[in-house]
Design a protein around this motif. Structure first.
Motif, mmCIF file in Angstrom:
data_model
loop_
_atom_site.group_PDB
_atom_site.id
_atom_site.type_symbol
_atom_site.label_atom_id
_atom_site.label_comp_id
_atom_site.label_asym_id
_atom_site.label_seq_id
_atom_site.Cartn_x
_atom_site.Cartn_y
_atom_site.Cartn_z
ATOM 1 N N TYR A 147 0.873 -1.186 0.000
ATOM 2 C CA TYR A 147 0.000 0.000 0.000
ATOM 3 C C TYR A 147 0.901 1.224 0.000
ATOM 4 O O TYR A 147 1.942 1.224 0.661
ATOM 5 C CB TYR A 147 -0.839 -0.051 1.270
ATOM 6 C CG TYR A 147 -1.811 1.060 1.581
ATOM 7 C CD1 TYR A 147 -3.187 0.809 1.627
ATOM 8 C CD2 TYR A 147 -1.386 2.348 1.915
ATOM 9 C CE1 TYR A 147 -4.098 1.812 1.973
ATOM 10 C CE2 TYR A 147 -2.289 3.351 2.253
ATOM 11 C CZ TYR A 147 -3.643 3.072 2.288
ATOM 12 O OH TYR A 147 -4.551 4.051 2.636
ATOM 13 N N SER A 177 -3.276 4.986 -2.663
ATOM 14 C CA SER A 177 -4.093 5.952 -1.929
ATOM 15 C C SER A 177 -3.636 7.353 -2.309
ATOM 16 O O SER A 177 -2.466 7.699 -2.117
ATOM 17 C CB SER A 177 -3.917 5.737 -0.425
ATOM 18 O OG SER A 177 -4.385 6.839 0.306
ATOM 19 N N ASN A 195 -7.064 3.459 -5.856
ATOM 20 C CA ASN A 195 -7.957 2.611 -5.058
ATOM 21 C C ASN A 195 -8.704 3.408 -4.006
ATOM 22 O O ASN A 195 -9.776 3.016 -3.565
ATOM 23 C CB ASN A 195 -7.168 1.495 -4.401
ATOM 24 C CG ASN A 195 -6.454 0.631 -5.430
ATOM 25 O OD1 ASN A 195 -5.238 0.763 -5.599
ATOM 26 N ND2 ASN A 195 -7.181 -0.205 -6.134
ATOM 27 N N LEU A 196 -8.113 4.508 -3.571
ATOM 28 C CA LEU A 196 -8.813 5.441 -2.684
ATOM 29 C C LEU A 196 -8.229 6.818 -2.895
ATOM 30 O O LEU A 196 -7.081 6.971 -3.308
ATOM 31 C CB LEU A 196 -8.725 5.016 -1.210
ATOM 32 C CG LEU A 196 -7.376 4.776 -0.555
ATOM 33 C CD1 LEU A 196 -7.478 5.023 0.954
ATOM 34 C CD2 LEU A 196 -6.883 3.353 -0.791
ATOM 35 N N TRP A 229 -12.446 3.819 -3.726
ATOM 36 C CA TRP A 229 -13.200 4.366 -2.606
ATOM 37 C C TRP A 229 -12.908 5.833 -2.333
ATOM 38 O O TRP A 229 -11.758 6.281 -2.398
ATOM 39 C CB TRP A 229 -12.859 3.569 -1.335
ATOM 40 C CG TRP A 229 -13.009 2.098 -1.514
ATOM 41 C CD1 TRP A 229 -12.018 1.183 -1.717
ATOM 42 C CD2 TRP A 229 -14.240 1.358 -1.542
ATOM 43 N NE1 TRP A 229 -12.550 -0.075 -1.856
ATOM 44 C CE2 TRP A 229 -13.920 0.001 -1.754
ATOM 45 C CE3 TRP A 229 -15.574 1.716 -1.403
ATOM 46 C CZ2 TRP A 229 -14.875 -1.006 -1.829
ATOM 47 C CZ3 TRP A 229 -16.538 0.718 -1.474
ATOM 48 C CH2 TRP A 229 -16.187 -0.622 -1.686
ATOM 49 N N ASP A 231 -12.262 8.730 0.264
ATOM 50 C CA ASP A 231 -11.585 8.714 1.565
ATOM 51 C C ASP A 231 -11.746 10.067 2.261
ATOM 52 O O ASP A 231 -11.034 11.023 1.935
ATOM 53 C CB ASP A 231 -10.098 8.401 1.351
ATOM 54 C CG ASP A 231 -9.287 8.422 2.638
ATOM 55 O OD1 ASP A 231 -9.890 8.501 3.727
ATOM 56 O OD2 ASP A 231 -8.040 8.372 2.551
ATOM 57 N N PRO A 273 -12.780 4.171 3.719
ATOM 58 C CA PRO A 273 -11.702 3.356 4.275
ATOM 59 C C PRO A 273 -11.566 3.686 5.760
ATOM 60 O O PRO A 273 -11.497 4.859 6.128
ATOM 61 C CB PRO A 273 -10.470 3.826 3.494
ATOM 62 C CG PRO A 273 -11.017 4.446 2.240
ATOM 63 C CD PRO A 273 -12.321 5.067 2.640
ATOM 64 N N ASP A 300 -19.894 -0.782 6.536
ATOM 65 C CA ASP A 300 -18.791 -0.135 5.819
ATOM 66 C C ASP A 300 -18.230 -1.044 4.729
ATOM 67 O O ASP A 300 -17.916 -0.595 3.623
ATOM 68 C CB ASP A 300 -17.685 0.213 6.810
ATOM 69 C CG ASP A 300 -16.478 0.837 6.139
ATOM 70 O OD1 ASP A 300 -16.524 2.041 5.843
ATOM 71 O OD2 ASP A 300 -15.492 0.111 5.903
ATOM 72 N N GLN A 301 -18.090 -2.313 5.048
ATOM 73 C CA GLN A 301 -17.415 -3.258 4.160
ATOM 74 C C GLN A 301 -18.366 -3.980 3.203
ATOM 75 O O GLN A 301 -17.945 -4.915 2.518
ATOM 76 C CB GLN A 301 -16.676 -4.300 5.006
ATOM 77 C CG GLN A 301 -15.589 -3.719 5.893
ATOM 78 C CD GLN A 301 -14.342 -3.365 5.120
ATOM 79 O OE1 GLN A 301 -13.759 -4.204 4.444
ATOM 80 N NE2 GLN A 301 -13.948 -2.102 5.175
#
Length: 392
Positions: A147, A177, A195-196, A229, A231, A273, A300-301
């Motif tokens: 990450y 991110s 991804n975010l 997502w 963030d 996230p 959330d998930q």
């Protein structure tokens, strides 16, 4: 830990995630933010860690052995917000010359642009003539990072494409991110590459910051999908460190318990996230309760990634809803006012017609069958969270 962060801190945090049982509730990534960087070197000519991180590969291996993943931080600028070197340079030799402050003026040997806002004062806050981020990505892949938070402003599409290409060619699957405050007009394009992405500047641990960020996120919801997502920044719960300081002690969040319930409830409805930056060694039972409620985390998930919407509002009261993959609906009931009050709403106004089985997710208690009007007592700045399942 901010400017004091080191390998032992990171490994201690990972061990605490395991010992406290957070790993059993989905908490997976152990991420370093800024302040890890030393100078360039190694086989790629990539940023090497400073002396507080003697062995990045061993650290990543240890985190993986504990069943978790490892994250790191950088920027495409020549300097980071905390004043360390970034993913580009003014020349091929990575010689920053007069941009760097004299060694005797530095708080840390490798903090060459000085503590924030030194990166702006030293004019290191832009992408340099020589792109080196691809070298850094290969190094992170070799170390075993999973990450990376890449921090600059504004997040522009051409630079993000270069970053995406570097990660794709690194030899490892690395989550991207973007930080911070992605321009809304580029949300769709940035969302294809990352991804975010941060939808805001840095959050702070007070009601004004949390509420203004959280309750303004609805427009971003259409841009998310599985694996990509919005963030709205990290959770301001527990005992926190101070940014741009070598933290060794931590201070309880300024948010009240009710404000923390609102914070986590809203973030979970938004499919944000979930990222924490708090002292785990001395964590209290209240904070643990916020972080380990599987029914709340499940909202959330939820794999369908359907958007949350503000379904109803009246005065200081709001209700936000989110359709879940099993056909049920999650709803957050919020009181943005300072005084305790009763929120009364007809479920039809939330799009819920007929009879439903209601479950209070924070209390983990069934509420029986509800139909028509529902009344919920809420403390000032407080929230309740329900899951409504159509009665058979």
């Amino acid at each position: 830990f901010s400017e004091a962060v080191g390998q032992e801190h990171v490994l201690k945090t990972a061990r605490l995630f395991a010992e406290r049982g957070l790993v059993n509730h989905g908490w997976t990534y152990i991420n370093i933010d800024d302040c890890w960087q030393g100078r360039r070197g190694g086989k790629y000519g990539a940023i090497q860690p400073n002396k507080r991180f003697p062995d990045m590969k061993a650290m990543c291996d240890a985190i993986h052995t504990m069943g978790m993943k490892a994250g790191i931080y950088s920027t495409p600028w020549m300097g980071t917000y905390a004043g360390f070197i970034g993913g580009s340079a003014p020349n091929a030799k990575s010689n920053y010359g007069e941009m760097a402050i004299p060694e005797k003026e530095r708080k840390q040997e490798d903090q060459i642009f000085g503590r924030y806002p030194g990166v702006h004062r030293r004019k290191a806050d832009h992408v340099g003539a020589v792109w080196l981020f691809d070298r850094d990505a290969k190094q992170w892949a070799d170390w075993g990072f999973d990450y990376v938070k890449v921090d600059w402003n504004p997040n522009d599409v051409p630079t993000t494409k270069r970053i995406r290409k570097a990660l794709d060619e690194s030899g490892r699957d690395i989550v991207l991110s973007l930080s911070n405050a992605a321009p809304y007009e580029h949300a769709e394009e940035l969302g294809k590459l990352a991804n975010l992405w941060r939808t805001t500047g840095d959050i702070q641990d007070h009601w004004g910051s949390v509420s203004s960020i959280g309750f303004s996120q609805e427009r971003w919801q259409k841009h998310m999908r599985p694996g990509h997502w919005n963030d709205p920044d990290i959770l301001q719960i527990g005992k926190l460190g101070q940014p741009n300081q070598p933290n060794t002690t931590f201070v309880q969040t300024r948010l009240t318990p009710d404000e923390q319930y609102t914070h986590v409830t809203l973030w979970c409805l938004l499919a944000a996230p979930l990222i924490v930056s708090c002292d785990l060694e001395h964590i209290d039972s209240f904070t643990m309760g916020l972080l380990t409620n599987d029914e709340v985390i499940a909202v959330d998930q939820d794999p369908a990634a359907r958007p949350a919407r503000k379904a109803w509002s009246q005065g200081n009261f709001q209700v936000w809803t989110k359709e879940l993959s099993d056909g049920s609906v999650a709803a957050g009931f919020f009181n943005t006012g300072k005084e305790k009050g009763i929120l009364k709403v007809n479920l039809k106004e939330l799009g819920l017609s007929g009879a439903y089985e209601a479950r209070d997710l924070w209390k983990r208690a069934d509420q029986g069958t509800v139909q028509g009007e529902m009344a919920v007592e809420l403390n000032g700045h407080g929230a309740s969270m329900f899951r409504f399942s159509k009665k058979k």
